[in-house]
Enzyme design. Structure first.
Site, PDB file in Angstrom:
ATOM      1  N   ASP A  67      41.811  37.153  45.911  1.00  0.00           N
ATOM      2  CA  ASP A  67      41.881  38.613  45.837  1.00  0.00           C
ATOM      3  C   ASP A  67      40.904  39.271  46.795  1.00  0.00           C
ATOM      4  O   ASP A  67      40.039  38.609  47.377  1.00  0.00           O
ATOM      5  CB  ASP A  67      41.640  39.078  44.391  1.00  0.00           C
ATOM      6  CG  ASP A  67      40.387  38.479  43.768  1.00  0.00           C
ATOM      7  OD1 ASP A  67      39.618  37.824  44.478  1.00  0.00           O
ATOM      8  OD2 ASP A  67      40.184  38.675  42.561  1.00  0.00           O
ATOM      9  N   ASN A 136      37.390  40.372  30.411  1.00  0.00           N
ATOM     10  CA  ASN A 136      38.609  40.854  29.738  1.00  0.00           C
ATOM     11  C   ASN A 136      39.780  39.878  29.936  1.00  0.00           C
ATOM     12  O   ASN A 136      40.912  40.195  29.587  1.00  0.00           O
ATOM     13  CB  ASN A 136      38.989  42.247  30.255  1.00  0.00           C
ATOM     14  CG  ASN A 136      39.341  42.243  31.739  1.00  0.00           C
ATOM     15  OD1 ASN A 136      39.272  41.197  32.394  1.00  0.00           O
ATOM     16  ND2 ASN A 136      39.715  43.392  32.263  1.00  0.00           N
ATOM     17  N   HIS A 138      40.804  38.657  32.913  1.00  0.00           N
ATOM     18  CA  HIS A 138      41.530  38.732  34.181  1.00  0.00           C
ATOM     19  C   HIS A 138      41.359  37.478  35.028  1.00  0.00           C
ATOM     20  O   HIS A 138      40.322  36.829  35.015  1.00  0.00           O
ATOM     21  CB  HIS A 138      41.227  40.020  34.971  1.00  0.00           C
ATOM     22  CG  HIS A 138      39.885  40.130  35.601  1.00  0.00           C
ATOM     23  ND1 HIS A 138      39.259  41.352  35.764  1.00  0.00           N
ATOM     24  CD2 HIS A 138      39.056  39.208  36.144  1.00  0.00           C
ATOM     25  CE1 HIS A 138      38.108  41.164  36.386  1.00  0.00           C
ATOM     26  NE2 HIS A 138      37.958  39.872  36.622  1.00  0.00           N
ATOM     27  N   GLU A 143      44.832  42.037  35.703  1.00  0.00           N
ATOM     28  CA  GLU A 143      44.175  42.641  34.547  1.00  0.00           C
ATOM     29  C   GLU A 143      45.094  42.571  33.322  1.00  0.00           C
ATOM     30  O   GLU A 143      46.318  42.478  33.468  1.00  0.00           O
ATOM     31  CB  GLU A 143      43.884  44.117  34.860  1.00  0.00           C
ATOM     32  CG  GLU A 143      42.968  44.337  36.063  1.00  0.00           C
ATOM     33  CD  GLU A 143      41.479  44.197  35.716  1.00  0.00           C
ATOM     34  OE1 GLU A 143      41.145  43.422  34.806  1.00  0.00           O
ATOM     35  OE2 GLU A 143      40.675  44.878  36.370  1.00  0.00           O
TER      36      GLU A 143
HETATM   37  C1  GLP Z   1      35.885  39.252  39.591  1.00  0.00           C
HETATM   38  C2  GLP Z   1      36.958  38.492  40.404  1.00  0.00           C
HETATM   39  C3  GLP Z   1      37.497  37.317  39.643  1.00  0.00           C
HETATM   40  C4  GLP Z   1      36.355  36.621  38.943  1.00  0.00           C
HETATM   41  C5  GLP Z   1      35.843  37.508  37.847  1.00  0.00           C
HETATM   42  C6  GLP Z   1      34.632  36.955  37.115  1.00  0.00           C
HETATM   43  O1  GLP Z   1      36.120  40.610  39.482  1.00  0.00           O
HETATM   44  N1  GLP Z   1      38.045  39.290  40.877  1.00  0.00           N
HETATM   45  O2  GLP Z   1      38.207  36.449  40.525  1.00  0.00           O
HETATM   46  O3  GLP Z   1      36.789  35.420  38.381  1.00  0.00           O
HETATM   47  O4  GLP Z   1      35.685  38.840  38.258  1.00  0.00           O
HETATM   48  O5  GLP Z   1      33.451  37.189  37.825  1.00  0.00           O
HETATM   49  P1  GLP Z   1      32.115  36.421  37.538  1.00  0.00           P
HETATM   50  O6  GLP Z   1      32.321  35.030  38.032  1.00  0.00           O
HETATM   51  O7  GLP Z   1      31.064  37.144  38.338  1.00  0.00           O
HETATM   52  O8  GLP Z   1      31.893  36.468  36.078  1.00  0.00           O
END
Ligand code: GLP
Length: 241
Positions: A67, A136, A138, A143
């Site tokens: 992404d 959440n 995702h 989402e």
């Molecule tokens: C982000 C990314 C995700 C990631 C998630 C968790 O917004 N778009 O690909 O897995 O949130 O982030 P973190 O690893 O900092 O908890």
């Protein structure tokens, strides 16, 4: 879905690094699906160290990231393009032409998304997809919603994600881009293998929901329950211990 429970973040990163190294040793022209966020940093540090030590060669590896914010300049130090260069690509011998992320600078996001899925298909599909999970549920930026998109698409970020990612934008949710380009749940599920890492107490509620075995678009991560070769690496804190 295979579960690997480890003591902490460092162990999770080491276990994931071993799985990624094994994949690249077995198939030097592996197509990787890569992720951003805080979670993969320890894994990327270990892969870079192995590359530096001459133990792991990325010269034939191809990568597609999950992404990217939209719109965002690649030069913005909060873009995922910047993050990937800073945390991994600048430290390994991957060829620049083999690196792919959804283009946050694209003029026509719909065309960019269609081209991204076509490029993944033309590369033979993703061999190993790395995932984190949002608080959440995702995956990438898929989402929780009544319906999920199969393919790569432009999406609005939820207030919960804007809040969670504000820490990277000077703790100000109003500075977080409100949209993103993300692989769809179908793009992710088409990967031959998936490795998800979830660490820290903040992930405990969503991991509890995932491990309940219930599949719902309210927890996009729960689609991993349907994948034939998914491994989830979870530390004790994310297990709620
Ligand atoms: C982000 C990314 C995700 C990631 C998630 C968790 O917004 N778009 O690909 O897995 O949130 O982030 P973190 O690893 O900092 O908890």
């Amino acid at each position: 879905m295979k579960k690997i429970i480890v003591n902490n973040y460092e162990e999770a990163s080491s276990v994931a690094a071993a799985l990624f190294a094994e994949q690249i040793w077995q198939k030097p022209d592996t197509v990787l699906g890569l992720a951003t966020g805080g979670t993969p940093v320890g894994l990327y540090n270990r892969l870079a160290a192995m590359n530096k030590a001459g133990a792991l060669d990325f010269s034939r590896v191809v990568s597609y990231n999950l992404d990217e914010y939209y719109p965002i300049l690649k030069s913005n130090d909060q873009s995922y393009d910047y993050f990937m260069r800073d945390n991994l690509f600048n430290h390994i011998n991957i060829k620049p032409e083999n690196i792919h992320l959804p283009n946050g600078e694209a003029k026509d996001p719909a065309a960019e998304c269609a081209a991204y899925d076509a490029a993944i298909a033309a590369a033979g599909g993703i061999d190993l997809q790395l995932l984190g999970i949002g608080v959440n549920g995702h995956l990438g930026f898929n989402e929780p919603e009544a319906a999920l998109h199969a393919g790569t698409h432009l999406t609005d970020l939820t207030p919960s994600t804007l809040q969670a990612n504000a820490r990277f934008f000077g703790d100000d949710p109003s500075k977080v881009p409100t949209q993103a380009l993300t692989m769809g749940i179908g793009t992710i599920m088409s990967a031959r293998k998936i490795v998800m890492i979830a660490t820290g107490a903040v992930k405990a509620p969503i991991i509890k929901d995932l491990f309940s075995g219930r599949i719902s678009t309210n927890n996009p991560g729960s689609f991993l329950l349907l994948h034939p070769d998914a491994t989830v690496i979870v530390d004790r804190a994310a297990m709620g211990e």
